[in-house]
Design a protein around this motif. Structure first.
Motif, PDB file in Angstrom:
ATOM      1  N   ALA A 149     -24.228   0.576 -15.073  1.00 34.38           N
ATOM      2  CA  ALA A 149     -24.058  -0.419 -14.016  1.00 34.38           C
ATOM      3  C   ALA A 149     -22.629  -0.923 -13.906  1.00 34.38           C
ATOM      4  O   ALA A 149     -22.100  -1.095 -12.799  1.00 34.38           O
ATOM      5  CB  ALA A 149     -25.008  -1.587 -14.272  1.00 34.38           C
ATOM      6  N   GLU A 150     -21.978  -1.163 -15.037  1.00 33.16           N
ATOM      7  CA  GLU A 150     -20.618  -1.693 -15.008  1.00 33.16           C
ATOM      8  C   GLU A 150     -19.657  -0.717 -14.325  1.00 33.16           C
ATOM      9  O   GLU A 150     -18.824  -1.105 -13.500  1.00 33.16           O
ATOM     10  CB  GLU A 150     -20.135  -1.990 -16.427  1.00 33.16           C
ATOM     11  CG  GLU A 150     -18.759  -2.621 -16.484  1.00 33.16           C
ATOM     12  CD  GLU A 150     -18.336  -2.989 -17.895  1.00 33.16           C
ATOM     13  OE1 GLU A 150     -17.146  -3.317 -18.081  1.00 33.16           O
ATOM     14  OE2 GLU A 150     -19.190  -2.942 -18.807  1.00 33.16           O
ATOM     15  N   GLN A 151     -19.794   0.559 -14.646  1.00 29.98           N
ATOM     16  CA  GLN A 151     -18.927   1.562 -14.025  1.00 29.98           C
ATOM     17  C   GLN A 151     -19.244   1.720 -12.544  1.00 29.98           C
ATOM     18  O   GLN A 151     -18.340   1.935 -11.726  1.00 29.98           O
ATOM     19  CB  GLN A 151     -19.058   2.900 -14.745  1.00 29.98           C
ATOM     20  CG  GLN A 151     -17.990   3.915 -14.341  1.00 29.98           C
ATOM     21  CD  GLN A 151     -17.978   5.139 -15.234  1.00 29.98           C
ATOM     22  OE1 GLN A 151     -18.584   5.139 -16.316  1.00 29.98           O
ATOM     23  NE2 GLN A 151     -17.288   6.167 -14.791  1.00 29.98           N
ATOM     24  N   ARG A 204     -20.278  -0.649 -10.551  1.00 27.55           N
ATOM     25  CA  ARG A 204     -19.652  -1.787  -9.887  1.00 27.55           C
ATOM     26  C   ARG A 204     -18.145  -1.594  -9.740  1.00 27.55           C
ATOM     27  O   ARG A 204     -17.552  -1.957  -8.721  1.00 27.55           O
ATOM     28  CB  ARG A 204     -19.946  -3.076 -10.662  1.00 27.55           C
ATOM     29  CG  ARG A 204     -21.354  -3.595 -10.460  1.00 27.55           C
ATOM     30  CD  ARG A 204     -21.576  -4.913 -11.181  1.00 27.55           C
ATOM     31  NE  ARG A 204     -22.824  -5.528 -10.762  1.00 27.55           N
ATOM     32  CZ  ARG A 204     -22.951  -6.357  -9.744  1.00 27.55           C
ATOM     33  NH1 ARG A 204     -21.878  -6.670  -9.024  1.00 27.55           N
ATOM     34  NH2 ARG A 204     -24.118  -6.872  -9.415  1.00 27.55           N
ATOM     35  N   GLN A 205     -17.542  -1.017 -10.746  1.00 23.98           N
ATOM     36  CA  GLN A 205     -16.105  -0.774 -10.682  1.00 23.98           C
ATOM     37  C   GLN A 205     -15.772   0.232  -9.575  1.00 23.98           C
ATOM     38  O   GLN A 205     -14.831   0.039  -8.802  1.00 23.98           O
ATOM     39  CB  GLN A 205     -15.603  -0.252 -12.029  1.00 23.98           C
ATOM     40  CG  GLN A 205     -14.108   0.037 -12.053  1.00 23.98           C
ATOM     41  CD  GLN A 205     -13.646   0.552 -13.406  1.00 23.98           C
ATOM     42  OE1 GLN A 205     -14.353   0.409 -14.413  1.00 23.98           O
ATOM     43  NE2 GLN A 205     -12.468   1.156 -13.439  1.00 23.98           N
ATOM     44  N   ALA A 220     -26.563  -1.445 -10.255  1.00 24.61           N
ATOM     45  CA  ALA A 220     -25.539  -2.479 -10.099  1.00 24.61           C
ATOM     46  C   ALA A 220     -26.138  -3.790  -9.595  1.00 24.61           C
ATOM     47  O   ALA A 220     -25.516  -4.843  -9.723  1.00 24.61           O
ATOM     48  CB  ALA A 220     -24.447  -2.003  -9.146  1.00 24.61           C
TER      49      ALA A 220
END
Length: 322
Positions: free
Chosen positions: A239-241, A243-244, A278
């Motif tokens: 999820a973090e990637q 969002r990035q 995300a």
């Protein structure tokens, strides 16, 4: 706001609320296990199956089911979940989808894991599209297997060849428009500029240099956010990637997002990544995508003029002979 477009529904869909099929339910009420998430790794799924057994329904939708599948998993071919040419992204009628769900022994509270073969990133689009359909049908607890069946076998987990059978459920279909954008919605949003229209296709489709079932070009006002960016090989990133990647493309979740492609397959990956992983609000799938949009001759960007289009079409036809 995106509004319901009744013109996209068949008579069977309109009558489905009155449909009543009495079948025996599953023996026990199922609930999602603790720690359940929309994307499971093979070891996680194996642990859940060891603990909860047949309370979880695993469904293969691509690959060669007869040659091997996750033990006690069912088979429901991807073609059962969407339409045929010339508009393969179109929704199947609700009566049909209800029967497919019932035959798998699934009810609204049955935890379901959708499994693709895992041959490549594109194949995960099938699983994401089925996940989106099940969610829109009111199934509450859903997951995809990251890397698909290929990841399961790579982890040396058990495989079965005998087909699984299920006692049909008494599931009654109710469709939600919360995660869908119709052609009418997309056209209105494109004119008003009220949403991010995200073209999930590879860049060559977006810029009009190649095409398949749809005429070249993209929806007017769209931007390219290709599904390939969300993968490491054949596995979805976290999820973090996601969002990035979305932020770098200029999308932060501040407005409605509509994901589309040629037939709602690649687009389902973007929808799943942005909505389910995300957890951006109000992400929608344009299921019919460019196949329907261009058939209606709606405004496009990056569309070659008629002379260029005719030349490209002729060269594609000639090259197909060799």
């Amino acid at each position: 706001m995106i509004r319901f477009d009744a013109s996209n529904f068949t008579p069977a869909l309109a009558l489905s609320a009155a449909l009543s099929v009495t079948l025996a339910p599953m023996a026990a009420k199922a609930e999602a296990p603790e720690g359940w998430s929309p994307l499971l790794e093979p070891a996680q799924l194996a642990g859940y199956l060891d603990t909860y057994g047949d309370e979880i329904r695993v469904v293969h939708i691509t690959g060669d089911y007869a040659q091997g599948h996750i033990p006690e998993a069912g088979w429901s071919p991807y073609a059962s979940w969407r339409s045929d040419m010339p508009n393969p992204g179109a929704l199947r009628d609700l009566e049909h989808l209800q029967l497919v769900v019932q035959e798998l022994g699934i009810d609204t509270d049955t935890p379901v894991v959708v499994v693709h073969s895992g041959r490549d990133a594109t194949d995960m689009g099938a699983a994401a599209r089925v996940y989106w359909t099940l969610k829109s049908l009111g199934i509450e607890d859903l997951a995809l297997l990251n890397g698909g069946f290929a990841a399961w076998t790579a982890a040396n987990l058990p495989v079965q060849t005998a087909p699984a059978t299920f006692f049909p459920s008494d599931y009654q279909a109710q469709w939600s428009e919360d995660w869908r954008a119709s052609t009418a919605d997309v056209t209105a949003l494109a004119e008003a500029g009220d949403a991010r229209l995200l073209d999930a296709r590879p860049a060559a489709f977006f810029d009009g240099s190649t095409w398949s079932v749809a005429a070249p070009g993209t929806i007017h006002g769209a931007q390219n956010l290709t599904y390939e960016q969300f993968f490491d090989g054949s596995r979805l990133v976290g999820a973090e990637q996601i969002r990035q990647i979305a932020a770098e493309a200029g999308y932060t979740g501040a407005t409605t997002a509509v994901s589309f492609c040629n037939t709602g397959h690649w687009a389902a990956i973007n929808w799943f990544a942005l909505s389910e992983l995300a957890q951006y609000d109000d992400v929608r799938l344009y299921a019919e995508s460019m196949a329907e949009y261009t058939a209606l001759n709606l405004p496009r960007d990056n569309a070659p003029n008629r002379l260029v289009y005719a030349y490209r079409a002729s060269t594609r036809w000639v090259s197909s002979l060799f």
